[in-house]
Design a protein around this motif. Structure first.
Motif, short mmCIF file in Angstrom:
data_model
loop_
_atom_site.label_atom_id
_atom_site.label_comp_id
_atom_site.label_asym_id
_atom_site.label_seq_id
_atom_site.Cartn_x
_atom_site.Cartn_y
_atom_site.Cartn_z
N ASN A 159 -14.48 -7.00 -2.39
CA ASN A 159 -14.65 -6.32 -1.12
C ASN A 159 -14.72 -4.81 -1.33
N MET A 160 -15.65 -4.16 -0.66
CA MET A 160 -15.73 -2.71 -0.71
C MET A 160 -14.67 -2.11 0.22
N VAL A 161 -13.95 -1.11 -0.27
CA VAL A 161 -12.89 -0.46 0.49
C VAL A 161 -13.45 0.85 1.05
N SER A 162 -13.64 0.90 2.36
CA SER A 162 -14.30 2.04 3.00
C SER A 162 -13.29 3.01 3.58
N ARG A 163 -13.71 4.25 3.74
CA ARG A 163 -12.82 5.25 4.33
C ARG A 163 -12.57 4.90 5.79
N PRO A 164 -11.39 5.21 6.30
CA PRO A 164 -11.08 4.87 7.69
C PRO A 164 -11.87 5.72 8.66
N ILE A 165 -12.03 5.21 9.86
CA ILE A 165 -12.69 5.97 10.91
C ILE A 165 -11.73 7.03 11.43
N CYS A 166 -12.16 8.25 11.37
CA CYS A 166 -11.32 9.37 11.80
C CYS A 166 -12.12 10.17 12.82
N THR A 167 -11.84 9.97 14.10
CA THR A 167 -12.66 10.58 15.15
C THR A 167 -12.57 12.09 15.14
N VAL A 211 -7.04 -9.53 -8.54
CA VAL A 211 -6.85 -8.10 -8.71
C VAL A 211 -7.79 -7.42 -7.72
N ALA A 212 -7.25 -6.47 -6.96
CA ALA A 212 -8.02 -5.77 -5.95
C ALA A 212 -7.74 -4.27 -6.08
N ILE A 213 -8.51 -3.47 -5.33
CA ILE A 213 -8.29 -2.03 -5.37
C ILE A 213 -7.83 -1.54 -4.01
N LYS A 214 -7.09 -0.45 -4.04
CA LYS A 214 -6.81 0.32 -2.84
C LYS A 214 -7.27 1.75 -3.10
N VAL A 215 -7.70 2.42 -2.04
CA VAL A 215 -8.30 3.73 -2.18
C VAL A 215 -7.63 4.70 -1.23
N LEU A 216 -7.29 5.87 -1.74
CA LEU A 216 -6.76 6.94 -0.93
C LEU A 216 -7.90 7.80 -0.44
N THR A 272 0.79 -1.22 0.00
CA THR A 272 0.00 0.00 0.00
C THR A 272 0.83 1.27 0.00
N ARG A 273 2.15 1.16 0.16
CA ARG A 273 3.01 2.33 0.11
C ARG A 273 4.13 2.07 -0.89
N ASN A 274 4.28 2.97 -1.83
CA ASN A 274 5.27 2.78 -2.87
C ASN A 274 6.10 4.03 -3.06
N VAL A 275 7.37 3.82 -3.43
CA VAL A 275 8.25 4.92 -3.80
C VAL A 275 8.76 4.65 -5.21
N PRO A 276 8.71 5.63 -6.11
CA PRO A 276 9.21 5.40 -7.46
C PRO A 276 10.73 5.30 -7.49
N GLU A 277 11.25 4.31 -8.21
CA GLU A 277 12.70 4.14 -8.38
C GLU A 277 13.07 4.53 -9.81
N PHE A 278 14.09 5.36 -9.94
CA PHE A 278 14.50 5.88 -11.24
C PHE A 278 15.91 5.41 -11.57
N ARG A 279 16.09 4.95 -12.80
CA ARG A 279 17.40 4.49 -13.27
C ARG A 279 17.65 5.14 -14.64
N PRO A 280 18.24 6.33 -14.65
CA PRO A 280 18.40 7.05 -15.92
C PRO A 280 19.37 6.40 -16.89
N GLY A 281 20.26 5.52 -16.41
CA GLY A 281 21.27 4.93 -17.27
C GLY A 281 22.65 5.43 -16.91
N CYS A 282 23.67 4.81 -17.48
CA CYS A 282 25.04 5.07 -17.04
C CYS A 282 25.57 6.40 -17.58
N GLU A 287 -6.15 2.76 1.78
CA GLU A 287 -6.96 1.75 2.44
C GLU A 287 -7.19 0.59 1.48
N GLU A 288 -7.24 -0.61 2.03
CA GLU A 288 -7.56 -1.80 1.25
C GLU A 288 -8.21 -2.81 2.18
N VAL A 289 -8.74 -3.90 1.61
CA VAL A 289 -9.32 -4.98 2.41
C VAL A 289 -8.41 -6.19 2.26
N SER A 290 -7.75 -6.56 3.35
CA SER A 290 -6.80 -7.66 3.29
C SER A 290 -7.46 -9.02 3.50
#
Length: 401
Positions: A365-373, A394-399, A157-167, A213-216
């Motif tokens: 599975n429906m991906v619902s917004r988190p509870i935020c008090t 194949v599943a979805i994750k929602v921001l 659920t968390r990703n960072v882009p990796e860049f490899r421009p070449g030598c 958010e996702e449903v595991s």
């Protein structure tokens, strides 16, 4: 290369072996992994790590890899932890090192010098922070723009882009521009004394610290396989005055043909009342792809689609991205009321590796917004992405933001 870096940052003369020339890009010695005050060029007992404040972003240079202690050098890990702790967890950070995070692993080895356990330990250190990009080398070819690296390594659920421009000796490079809201990356080459560009993309910021958010749960909420299923491309829209609080993949129902993959949204009033489920409006007609063979030859695009900060999400859709299924958003500008459709950039990142989606199932599975008090009725859908759940769904994750 280290002599070149020393000359740029401290004025070190690689021929005279002394700091006799003017620094092009000086760095305070406190920002270098050194306790002697002499700066970058005095490197023998140290990790060769340093950090540069470039206005809206900090760039950490970790030499071959974060934690490298070969040839008697300091590992630099404690220095890295200390420098990171000095910064806010929302401060954008770029990591530069020689070895790739995404290189092929055989028997736990990324390279003879860097193992997957060392990589995962470094990712654990970086994971609380807003790492917006890894810029790496080692493999001399230009890589995809970009690879998406889960951080921590086992978290989809968390990703960072990796860049490899070449030598560099093939005169390849990347040009990077970071603003308060985006990171723009261009791959270029200066071969034959002419600069040309061979790829580019824009990334919304913050990137890595977005919480999806996702449903595991593994349960009976799925359908397929998708080999004989088509993709419904109709827009599923949120009614005026409502907000989206949940989203999911669904199988189309009668009177529509029931062999298609579509979206479903749960919407409510802004105060959370009057919940209803919204699906695509009839008629289905020819709003689907591919024309023949179902999804057996179709892949799943993994790149997230994120709503701009000046807009709100009012709908979702699927579209055909060459030979892939990809998500899209219908967004409305808050100030002007103008609606537009946005999709992910033209970049790599998909599954499965071979054979398309013939043996995949769709997780419903429906991906619902988190509870935020603190603000229970203010979180709204801000992005969507498809991902591989296990090895056959194949599943979805929602921001929600």
């Amino acid at each position: 290369m280290w002599n070149f870096i020393s000359q740029m940052h401290t004025g070190y003369d690689q021929l005279l072996l002394s700091p006799t020339t003017e620094a092009v890009y000086p760095i305070a010695w406190q920002d270098i992994d050194s306790d002697n005050g002499k700066g970058t060029y005095f490197w023998e007992d140290y990790s060769l790590n340093y950090v540069v404040n470039l206005g809206p972003v900090d760039v950490f240079q970790l030499h071959r890899y974060g934690g490298d202690d070969d040839n008697g050098r300091q590992a630099g890990i404690q220095w890295l932890k200390d420098r990171l702790e000095e910064r806010s967890q929302t401060r954008p950070i770029i990591i530069v090192q020689h070895y790739m995070f995404s290189d092929t692993i055989e028997h736990g080895v990324i390279t003879p010098s860097w193992h997957d356990s060392q990589r995962d330990a470094l990712l654990d250190i970086l994971s609380p922070y807003n790492i917006i990009g890894f810029f790496v080398g080692h493999n001399h070819g230009t890589g995809p723009l970009p690879n998406l690296i889960p951080v921590p390594w086992n978290n989809p659920t968390r990703n960072v882009p990796e860049f490899r421009p070449g030598c560099a000796f093939d005169q390849n490079f990347a040009l990077v521009r970071v603003s308060l809201s985006t990171m723009d990356v261009l791959y270029g080459t200066a071969a034959n004394k002419t600069i040309s560009w061979n790829g580019g993309a824009t990334f919304p910021l913050p990137y890595a610290n977005e919480i999806w958010e996702e449903v595991s749960d593994w349960n009976g909420n799925y359908f397929g396989s998708l080999g004989g299923t088509y993709v419904d491309t109709r827009r599923v829209r949120c009614p005026t005055g409502k907000i989206i609080v949940s989203a999911g993949l669904k199988q189309t129902q009668s009177p529509d043909p029931t062999n298609r993959l579509t979206w479903a949204l749960v919407v409510t009033n802004p105060d959370g009342s009057q919940s209803q489920t919204v699906t695509a409006s009839p008629p289905a007609g020819g709003s689907y792809f591919p024309g023949e063979g179902g999804m057996s030859g179709i892949y799943v695009d993994l790149l997230p689609v994120v709503c701009p900060t000046d807009s709100v999400v009012v709908g979702v859709f699927f579209w055909q991205k060459h030979n892939r299924i990809a998500p899209g958003l219908v967004v409305r500008n808050v100030s002007t009321g103008v609606e537009s459709e946005i999709t992910a950039a033209e970049m790599h990142g998909y599954f499965p590796g071979e054979g398309g989606s013939s043996d995949l199932y769709a997780d419903t599975n429906m991906v619902s917004r988190p509870i935020c008090t603190g603000a229970p009725n203010k979180l709204q859908m801000g992005g969507v992405a498809l991902y591989e759940k296990g090895s056959n769904r194949v599943a979805i994750k929602v921001l929600y933001k």
